[in-house]
Design a protein around this motif. Structure first.
Motif, short mmCIF file in Angstrom:
data_model
loop_
_atom_site.label_atom_id
_atom_site.label_comp_id
_atom_site.label_asym_id
_atom_site.label_seq_id
_atom_site.Cartn_x
_atom_site.Cartn_y
_atom_site.Cartn_z
N ASN A 152 46.16 -60.05 76.58
CA ASN A 152 47.26 -60.95 76.95
C ASN A 152 48.21 -60.34 77.97
N PHE B 27 42.31 -66.57 91.67
CA PHE B 27 42.27 -66.62 90.21
C PHE B 27 40.86 -66.60 89.69
N ILE B 28 39.91 -67.13 90.47
CA ILE B 28 38.54 -67.17 89.95
C ILE B 28 37.83 -65.84 90.17
N THR B 29 38.14 -65.17 91.30
CA THR B 29 37.64 -63.81 91.50
C THR B 29 38.09 -62.93 90.34
N LEU C 108 39.20 -63.80 87.48
CA LEU C 108 38.65 -64.22 86.19
C LEU C 108 37.31 -63.53 85.95
N GLY C 109 36.46 -63.50 87.00
CA GLY C 109 35.19 -62.81 86.88
C GLY C 109 35.41 -61.33 86.61
N MET C 110 36.35 -60.74 87.36
CA MET C 110 36.63 -59.31 87.21
C MET C 110 37.18 -58.98 85.82
N ILE D 69 44.50 -62.26 87.40
CA ILE D 69 44.46 -62.31 85.94
C ILE D 69 43.51 -61.26 85.36
N PHE E 63 47.03 -64.75 92.76
CA PHE E 63 47.19 -64.43 91.34
C PHE E 63 46.30 -63.27 91.04
N ILE F 195 52.54 -62.26 84.29
CA ILE F 195 52.74 -63.45 85.13
C ILE F 195 53.97 -64.22 84.63
N PHE G 253 49.02 -62.31 81.06
CA PHE G 253 49.85 -63.44 80.68
C PHE G 253 51.32 -63.05 80.65
#
Lengths: 320, 326
Positions: free
Chosen positions: B249, B126-128, B130-132, B74, B72, B255, B252
């Motif tokens: 967004n 997704f967590i990488t 999210l941090g970015m 985001i 992913f 995706i 969002f």
């Protein structure tokens, strides 16, 4: 190296706090005062309270990105309901509504089989939109003065949010480490199939987890609203990142199965110390975003390194 | 025997749904909006919408690749804002063409960093990202001090507002070119087969000699490139690059487009055509609801519901095709 990483896992966050403490004590003459330290811990509790729920979610192998939207939803409901049904009623209704949103998250994830990330991300959008609709895009002031006690009052000289955090810590500690539900959560996170085959009700466990996360988010919303005395539909933007950073920095493994609540408490205080330090140099709030993002990436970096070394050690046959 | 026939019927329905379901939804949507609003079916509005669709559509190509490998991203909304403010502030100094190229290079680099984090440190994507997401947005704020960068460069503006032969908006043309190249890459080149292999079964792919890490880094870098193109087009459309408002967004919508287009979140094969039609649906839906003067907060609620609906629908399709449980 393996030994070092093991040690870091246990006491790494304390070393970070001590280093940050020494740095702040040198940088600011006001740092080593009871008021300042209590203030820093109070600021830290916001993230910590929600990270208790997030620890459960990540331990169960899931994830919740809808927490910041739920803070806003709670805030709006409180400001709308307090004039009508009083403070306790408004708080209970807000908590129930948030729990229901968590329930929906859980149902969509378990029954429709939708990825937790997508579910909670969509739910965050829906909840934000709903909060804005209810509040008509405005901020709603709360005029009942007694409500402010929850967030700003003190008991025995210690601010109420810290007490709330301690009570929640005890509840979640018992829940995660001493109750059967806690063991089931860890089991589902370690190996969902094995858990299902051995007869656990995985659906129930997961739904409970998302209900609990939403409840912690809602409690956070109550505290924040009582401090601000205003209902803000867009309250706490970007708060999810802080919560996830605290959870991972606190030592909860992203792979699931292992939660660390004590680590989360100290990680929250560490993040709060960073904010305090940034306030000292009077930078704008985007630097807070940047610092939390970088701390998260650092924590992930260490987590990734740890995983690699442990894997390598396993192949070499070193006992870990 | 009955069981077999039922399964066959389900499969036939699944194939039909997979091929024609989405275009059907699109046609119905356009028909409904044309009937309810006389301003909708004008050539001006339709061409404009196609031009807007490139905003989601171009990045949806990269996201399709990334989701096909089972990952992913985001962070793309923030990435869009960051590269737009960087590139558009360089443009007056180094010229429009060099400005655009630098935007694309920076966005490739940011995607590359995401890829490195995901593969070499084995952090879930997704967590990488999210941090970015927060790091990029914060850098965009810090770089501009929260002031929009106005764009006056003619080449840059042409990429977003120009019209070929005075009819076809340049973004539509650009989107078409991107899709053709992406189609060739995915279906006619070994790289495309590697991407599908990695997404279907990365262990098997690694054992058969594909460098899985490099393929993943490549798809993240490609996504960066497409986000860069989107950033140029979008900022040119708006005439300025705003560090706070751009790309809100965005991840969002993109995706949603990819998932609605029929790419499974679990990785494996994906559909570029589906992503394009879904991007059109999302854009036309937005525009149509706007013309009907639906409250924007309702629109926000609707996009979330569409997303969950899309994923469930996808699950249903794979269930009908016998490729998974519901």
């Amino acid at each position: 190296m393996v030994k070092f990483l093991k040690l870091y896992e246990k006491i790494g966050i304390f070393i970070l706090i001590v280093l940050a403490g020494i740095f702040l004590a040198i940088a600011s003459p006001n740092f080593l005062k009871t008021d300042t330290i209590l203030n820093i811990i109070t600021q830290g509790t916001y993230g910590v309270i929600v990270s208790f729920g997030m620890v459960l979610a990540i331990t169960s192998g899931g994830f919740d990105l809808s927490v910041d939207a739920l803070v806003g939803l709670t805030s709006v409901f409180l400001s709308v309901l307090i004039p009508d049904i009083g403070i306790p009623g408004a708080i209970i209704v807000s908590l129930i509504i948030s729990a229901f949103v968590g329930f929906l998250n859980g149902v969509i994830i378990t029954k429709f089989g939708v990825n937790p990330l997508i579910t909670t991300l969509s739910m965050a959008t829906i909840v934000r939109g709903a909060s804005l609709l209810i509040a008509d895009g405005k901020q709603i002031p709360i005029s009942v003065a007694r409500f402010t006690v929850i967030g700003t009052g003190k008991l025995l000289g210690i601010p109420n949010p810290i007490w709330i955090m301690l009570v929640l810590f005890i509840i979640f500690y018992l829940l995660l480490y001493q109750s059967s539900l806690g063991r089931h959560i860890s089991a589902v996170g370690s190996n969902e199939n094995a858990a299902r085959i051995s007869g656990l009700n995985v659906t129930f466990v997961k739904i409970m987890v998302y209900v609990l996360v939403s409840l912690t988010a809602s409690i956070n919303g109550v505290i924040r609203t009582s401090q601000a005395m205003i209902g803000i539909p867009s309250m706490a933007p970007g708060f999810t990142l802080t919560v996830i950073t605290i959870t991972i920095l606190g030592g909860t493994s992203l792979a699931g199965g292992r939660g660390n609540l004590i680590g989360a408490v100290f990680a929250g205080i560490f993040i709060s110390m960073i904010y305090y330090g940034l306030n000292l140099v009077k930078v704008q709030y985007f630097y807070q975003l940047l610092s939390v993002g970088l701390v998260l990436l650092f924590a992930l970096f260490v987590d990734g390194l740890r995983k690699r070394y442990l894997e390598a050690a396993k192949i070499k046959g070193i006992k870990v | 025997m009955d069981d077999y026939r039922l399964r066959q019927r389900k499969q036939i329905f699944g194939v039909y749904w997979g091929n024609f379901g989405l275009p059907l939804i699109f046609v119905i949507l356009v028909a409904v909006f044309s009937i309810t609003n006389p301003n909708f079916a004008t050539s001006y509005n339709i061409l404009n919408n196609l031009s807007f669709a490139s905003y989601v559509g171009i990045a949806a190509i990269g996201m399709t690749f990334v989701i096909m490998t089972g990952n992913f991203d985001i962070s793309i909304g923030s990435m869009l804002a960051l590269v737009a403010v960087l590139g558009s502030s360089f443009a007056p100094k180094i010229g429009g063409v060099a400005g655009v190229i630098s935007t694309l290079l920076i966005s490739c680099f940011l995607g590359f960093i995401n890829g490195i984090f995901v593969t070499k440190l084995r952090i879930p994507a997704f967590i990488t990202t999210l941090g970015m997401l927060f790091v990029f947005r914060a850098l965009a704020f810090i770089y501009t001090n929260n002031a929009p960068v106005y764009i006056s460069d003619r080449f840059w503006l042409y990429l977003g507002n120009g019209k070929l032969f005075g009819i076809v908006p340049f973004p539509v043309l650009l989107m078409g070119i991107c899709y053709v190249i992406a189609y060739l890459l995915l279906r006619k080149s070994p790289v495309g087969r590697y991407i599908i292999a990695v997404g279907t079964n990365s262990k098997a792919a690694a054992l058969s000699g594909i460098n899985v890490d490099n393929i993943k880094i490549l798809v993240f870098t490609l996504l960066g490139l497409f986000v860069g193109i989107s950033a140029v087009v979008n900022s040119a459309n708006l005439g300025s690059a705003n560090p706070g408002l751009m790309g809100q967004n965005y991840e969002f919508q993109v995706i949603t487009a990819v998932v609605l287009g029929g790419t499974a979140l679990s990785g494996g094969n994906g559909s570029l055509g589906g992503a394009l039609v879904a991007a059109l649906i999302i854009t036309f839906l937005d525009n149509g609801l706007g013309l009907l003067q639906v409250n924007s907060y309702w629109q926000q609620v609707a996009t979330g519901l569409v997303m969950i609906f899309a994923v469930s629908l996808n699950k249903l399709k794979f269930y009908l095709l016998g490729q998974g449980e519901f």
